[in-house]
Structures are given as structure tokens and as C-alpha cells.
Design a protein around this motif. Sequence first.
Motif, short mmCIF file in Angstrom:
data_model
loop_
_atom_site.label_atom_id
_atom_site.label_comp_id
_atom_site.label_asym_id
_atom_site.label_seq_id
_atom_site.Cartn_x
_atom_site.Cartn_y
_atom_site.Cartn_z
N LYS A 84 -40.95 91.23 33.34
CA LYS A 84 -40.30 89.84 32.00
C LYS A 84 -39.74 91.04 31.56
N SER A 85 -38.73 90.91 30.41
CA SER A 85 -38.34 91.38 29.56
C SER A 85 -37.55 90.61 28.85
N LYS A 86 -36.32 91.50 27.41
CA LYS A 86 -35.50 90.91 26.49
C LYS A 86 -34.59 91.43 27.14
N ILE A 87 -33.41 91.13 26.99
CA ILE A 87 -32.01 92.09 27.04
C ILE A 87 -32.05 92.57 25.90
N LYS A 88 -31.95 94.29 25.09
CA LYS A 88 -32.01 94.49 24.31
C LYS A 88 -29.83 95.44 23.95
N ALA A 89 -29.76 95.56 24.99
CA ALA A 89 -28.16 96.09 24.66
C ALA A 89 -27.45 95.85 25.48
N ILE A 90 -26.14 95.66 26.00
CA ILE A 90 -25.53 95.51 26.87
C ILE A 90 -23.88 96.01 26.79
N ASP A 91 -24.34 97.56 27.61
CA ASP A 91 -23.33 98.38 27.22
C ASP A 91 -21.52 98.36 28.81
N THR A 92 -20.90 98.45 27.98
CA THR A 92 -19.84 98.39 28.53
C THR A 92 -18.74 100.26 28.72
N TYR A 93 -17.74 100.43 29.10
CA TYR A 93 -17.06 101.86 29.31
C TYR A 93 -16.12 101.37 27.77
N ALA A 94 -16.12 100.40 26.83
CA ALA A 94 -15.14 100.60 26.03
C ALA A 94 -16.39 100.02 25.08
N GLY A 95 -17.65 99.89 24.84
CA GLY A 95 -18.24 100.20 24.17
C GLY A 95 -19.16 98.64 24.12
N SER A 96 -20.43 98.12 23.83
CA SER A 96 -21.87 97.51 23.30
C SER A 96 -21.10 95.87 23.16
N VAL A 97 -20.77 95.33 23.97
CA VAL A 97 -20.98 93.77 23.35
C VAL A 97 -22.01 92.89 23.66
N ASN A 98 -22.08 91.93 23.10
CA ASN A 98 -23.69 90.64 22.68
C ASN A 98 -23.78 90.08 24.19
N THR A 99 -22.49 89.70 24.68
CA THR A 99 -22.35 88.97 25.57
C THR A 99 -21.50 89.03 27.00
N ALA A 100 -21.69 89.10 27.77
CA ALA A 100 -21.32 89.66 29.16
C ALA A 100 -21.16 88.93 30.23
N ALA A 153 -19.52 86.96 34.40
CA ALA A 153 -18.65 87.55 35.77
C ALA A 153 -17.83 87.61 35.80
N PRO A 154 -16.44 88.83 36.37
CA PRO A 154 -17.29 89.19 36.97
C PRO A 154 -17.54 91.14 36.18
N MET A 155 -18.08 91.06 35.15
CA MET A 155 -17.58 92.05 34.35
C MET A 155 -18.99 93.39 35.00
N SER A 156 -18.73 94.57 34.90
CA SER A 156 -18.90 96.28 35.09
C SER A 156 -19.78 96.24 34.40
N VAL A 157 -21.88 96.24 33.73
CA VAL A 157 -21.97 96.38 32.26
C VAL A 157 -23.24 98.22 32.75
N THR A 158 -23.79 97.66 31.83
CA THR A 158 -25.64 98.44 31.57
C THR A 158 -25.83 97.55 31.03
N ILE A 159 -26.99 97.13 31.70
CA ILE A 159 -28.00 96.42 30.39
C ILE A 159 -29.62 97.26 30.44
N ARG A 160 -29.20 97.18 28.60
CA ARG A 160 -30.68 97.75 28.74
C ARG A 160 -31.98 96.57 27.74
N LEU A 161 -33.26 97.34 28.53
CA LEU A 161 -34.16 96.03 27.89
C LEU A 161 -35.22 96.87 27.52
N GLU A 162 -35.54 95.49 26.28
CA GLU A 162 -36.64 96.31 25.12
C GLU A 162 -38.05 96.55 25.60
N ASP A 163 -38.33 96.78 27.01
CA ASP A 163 -39.98 96.77 27.89
C ASP A 163 -39.33 98.19 28.58
N GLU A 164 -39.90 98.95 29.08
CA GLU A 164 -39.82 100.43 30.56
C GLU A 164 -40.38 99.75 30.97
N ILE A 165 -39.74 98.60 31.61
CA ILE A 165 -40.66 98.72 33.14
C ILE A 165 -40.50 98.64 34.51
#
Length: 410
Positions: A261-277, A279-291
Motif C-alpha cells: 500500500k501507498s499513496k499517490i504523490k503525483a500524476i505526470d503526463t506528457y503535457a505536465g502534471s495533473v491532479n486527477t487522471a 480512463a483512458p489517459m496514459s500517465v505516469t503515477i508516482r507514489l509516496e513510498d518506494e515499494i
Amino acid sequence: MDILRFITAGSVDDGKSTLIGRLLYDSKSIFQDQLEAIEKAGQVNGQINLALLTDGLKAEREQGITIDIAYKYFSTPKRKFIIADAPGHVQYTRNMVTGASNSDLAIILIDARKGVIEQTYRHSYIVSLLRIPYVVVCINKMDLVDFSEEVFLNIQKQYLEFAKDLDLKSIHFLPISALNGDNVVDLSSSMPWWKGSSLLGFLEEIELRTEEDSPAPRFPVQNVIRPQTTEYHDYRGYAGQIRSGHFTVGDSITVLPSGLKSKIKAIDTYAGSVNTAYAPMSVTIRLEDEIDVSRGDMLVVSGKEPITSQDLEAHICWMDQKVMTPGSKYLLRQTTNAVKASIRSLEYRVETSTHEKKEQASLGLNEIGKVTIRTAKPVAYDPYSQIRGTGSFVLVDEGTNQTVAAGMLL
């Protein structure tokens, strides 16, 4: 503009390819060189053979039938469309399953002279099995029955009688003549009794249901991004496409099948970071913990977890010349996950034209049945009836790398 993906299905000579050709022709979606090419290829009853717009294979043109799935694209000011023209023959069932798997709507053609036939039952069953949200039953060749309202209503009654045994959510009926264009793009003056819209009008106005609306967020991890550059020295992100629902920064998430388990730290897209993403967006999700998260894992919002199991039940369509027998081992590919699996048992085969369930020792090419599967490690999934994106899979023969089956998890 949104995109409507739909498939046309019907018996041989029901006019599927002609209908698609008519849609393209009357909506002015054909290039001049295409038009010149089919004009040179010949005419039918003094008219351009519009079926040639989709029947591109030499064998298809020689026999006047559809063999392979043909995809065509066109748009109107209201919507974009992707059409899959599926073959009607029983020996090409696998081609229809392939074309229908991503469709939002199915057009089932019925010849007004013949009414509901065996192929109609089979195609309707496949459409219900693949959970296509909308079904449009086009009763074609109305010009050959003098545009009779009585014929139309009788066929509608026949279809609804057998369709009550199928789980079809939304069924609509349209009387058309694809060859002459009646009720295809424009309303027909030959059927003043018809008070509904034309086929294209219906396709433009129908409201699409998207996976974005699902209350269950699903994110299969496709790749782990570690740039390891000076600028992004500690960057660790998980890239992929959201299959359903939405994710928001701060959401508590669970990694499956591990359960970390963890929490979402950030959501990155090609156009920049977003608060909410969504379906069917392609994104990169960063987590608060290194798991430990790797390709094939699934991120889900905690409290909305899917089923996680090694023992699966599914309907499959067999696509290989070599018959399927229980005990056979394959590679199961579901979302971005690939896991070794074996077919434990064949519960029954479905007779698609009658919907009967028959006990059988094996499945042959183009046959559909219910199987139980055991995987080497747990698989996170939703029933196909709830989320198509996580409830579908293929089986691959590791020896030949051929796809031998397409499946829908129960």
C-alpha cells in the motif's frame, strides 16, 4: 469529438459491406481515387458496387463475401467512427470476436426476405458474450419486400422473442435498403410509416458509456520509469494507461497482487502534471513510498480492489487449428501481465446457434466454451461483464508464439 467503434455482422449476402460502403459514400468519406477504382471494378444492377470499398482481398471479390475483418474510418461534424466489417461465415467466428472485442455498438443485419436465421442467433450470442453495450438490428433489403411495415414488425417480433434469453442491454431496430440508401444516411420517402431516425442519425446521437464512468479505478503498470539523470536523479514513476475510473493525487492505493500500500504523490503526463487522471489517459503515477512495483502489477484505489486469484473461470473462443484439450499449458496475457497458465477443465461447449451447452472433451477452431484455468501466480481482474479492460485475456502458445484463444473472465 468522441469516437464510436462499431461492428457490422450478419449472414452471407445480408449486405454488410454494401451498408458500410453506403455510409462512406453518402457521408462523402471516399477519396476520389477510391471512387474511380471501384467504378472501374464493375457495377451491380447498374449501380456502383459499394461492397468493394471494404472487400479488398482478392478471394473476397471473387466470391463476393467477407473473409477478414476490414476497418474503415470516417467522421461527421458530430462524431468520429471506426467500423469493423466482420465476416458472416461460421468458419470465421474468431475474426468476428476479434473485431467485436473493442466495439461500443453492434449492427446486426437481417435480410428482410429471410427473417431471423441461424447466423442471426450466432452473431447475437457473440455480441451478448462480448458485452457490447448497444445493438442495432438493421432489417435490410426492404426494397425487395415493397418496404412493408408488416414484414419489418414481424422480424422485430421474431428477434425479440429469442433475444430475451440473451443479456443484450439495449436493442434498436431500423428498416433500411443499403443498396439504394434508404434510411442509411437520409430518411427514406419510400417508408413514410417509419418515424425514427436514419442509421447515421442514430449513430451520431447515441450516448456512449465509457470506462471513465466506472467506480473502480484500475491502472495496470506497463513500465517503470527511472531516468537516473542529474535532473531526475531520484525519479521513480509507473507508466501505463488507466483502464477504468479515475485517480487523484492523495488517493490511497493498493498494488496487486502483492497487496503493498501507498499513496499517490503525483500524476505526470506528457503535457505536465495533473491532479486527477481518467480512463483512458496514459500517465505516469508516482507514489509516496518506494515499494516493489513492476510491469504487470495493477494499482487500484484501496477499498475498491478487484478479484485476485490463481483459479479462473472464463468463456473462451478457440482460435487455433490444433484443438484445445484440458491440461494444455499456455501463456496468459491480461492487461500488461503475462503469466504461465494451464487449462484445468472444459466445463461445456456453447452451440452458438441455439445457445445449448454441450459436454465435450475438447474445443476446436472457432468454438466457444467455458473453461477453468490455473495460473502460476495470482492474477488481479474484474469480471468481463463489469470492466472489459481487466476482464479480457488471450492465451498464447509459447512454442509458436501464436494466439490460440481470446477469453472473458467470469
